[in-house]
Design an enzyme around this catalytic site. Structure first.
Site: not given
Length: 321
Positions: A233, A262, A281
């Site tokens: 993360r 993000e 991601h």
């Protein structure tokens, strides 16, 4: 028939699993306003990472019983709020393990072999010059430091030991010694992993404990020749300090699949740095893995609707199940 929202584009296989037990409200666009309007009479939602599912949204869905995440992490779900309301939070910790591990190993290879830079130089007509930069390094015999020896961390260790003959050292205060594979060396001092590793790979969940944990105090211990990989993360790492180290020649490179913002901001330093490799991601988003994850998330909802206990309940302890 109970209603279930699916807030992302998923495979027909997953939709078919759900349609056997529920009416599916399919919102593949992920439009937040459309999702909010559909919450009032749903029993479950299959959720990606693009929406923060807060207690306020839960209150908009008085019949909500299940939130099923299409992935391992649940940091976009207010788990305490869900637990307080008796809502099951499901996730899919097994479905993406191999896929994320493969992506991690790919980042390690791309970084240490300087593939993106050398590709760019070659396309600029610098073939003869670029091959004499001598930038790539061997992985054979190098030390891989893994922070978080869970499902994905174990797979990364196994693959790097088998494929590259790497030495693996790990830090994870939450595991017992009997889960550690032969040849893997466990450290009780996290700082030593950062000091000794040629590559540090992060595999920890986002929690209050890990948020911003990898900052100057740990990063400054790394060797100038070392590389940092993050497929966990974004908010775990101080990205600004990573960039500072890269600019000052105190770190050789960084490969991240996750970012603090993000989608990223327009002026993100991390994206502009020539010593970084960034993917959106997408470590778990292969053709095969997206089907596995969606089907497992859908099956969890169906299990609940048909009176069975779902397999992977993240807040099981809080719900006393």
């Amino acid at each position: 028939m109970k209603k279930v929202i699916v807030n992302e584009k998923v495979s027909p296989d997953a939709l078919n699993i759900l349609r056997k037990a529920a009416e599916v409200v399919y919102i593949p666009s992920g439009d937040h306003e459309e999702i909010k309007k559909a919450l009032h009479d749903i029993t479950a939602i299959m959720l990606d990472t693009t929406i923060k599912f807060t207690g306020e949204l839960m209150d908009s869905a008085p019949n909500l019983k299940v939130i099923s995440r299409t992935g391992t992490g649940v940091d976009n779900v207010d788990v305490p709020a869900a637990t307080e309301r008796g809502i099951l939070v499901l996730h899919t910790p097994d479905a993406n393990t191999v896929t994320v591990a493969e992506h991690t190993v790919a980042l390690i290879g791309a970084l240490t072999k300087h593939l993106l830079f050398l590709d760019s130089e070659t396309r600029k007509g610098k073939f003869k010059v670029a091959r004499r930069y001598y930038l790539p390094v061997d992985l054979d015999g190098k030390t891989l430091g893994i922070i978080g020896y869970g499902r994905i961390g174990k797979q990364v260790a196994r693959k790097c030991m088998a494929a590259f003959n790497m030495k693996v050292i790990i830090y994870d205060p939450y595991i017992s010694d009997d889960v550690i594979a032969p040849g893997v060396i466990r450290y009780s001092d996290e700082r030593k992993v950062y000091q000794e590793a040629d590559i540090v790979s992060l595999h920890v969940p986002m929690t209050d404990e890990t948020r911003n944990h990898v900052g100057e105090n740990l990063l400054s211990l790394m060797k100038p020749s070392a590389y940092l990989v993050n497929t966990a993360r974004g908010n775990i790492v101080d990205e600004a300090y990573v960039c500072k180290m890269l600019d000052e020649g105190r770190l050789a490179g960084a490969g991240f699949d996750v970012l603090a913002n993000e989608p990223p901001l327009d002026d993100e330093l991390f994206l502009k740095n020539p010593k970084t490799i960034v993917s959106p991601h997408s470590a778990a988003l292969t053709n095969e893995c997206t089907v596995r994850v969606a089907c497992e998330a859908a099956q969890g909802i169906v299990d609940y609707l048909e009176g069975r206990m779902p397999k992977s309940i993240f807040n099981r302890k809080g719900l006393n199940l």
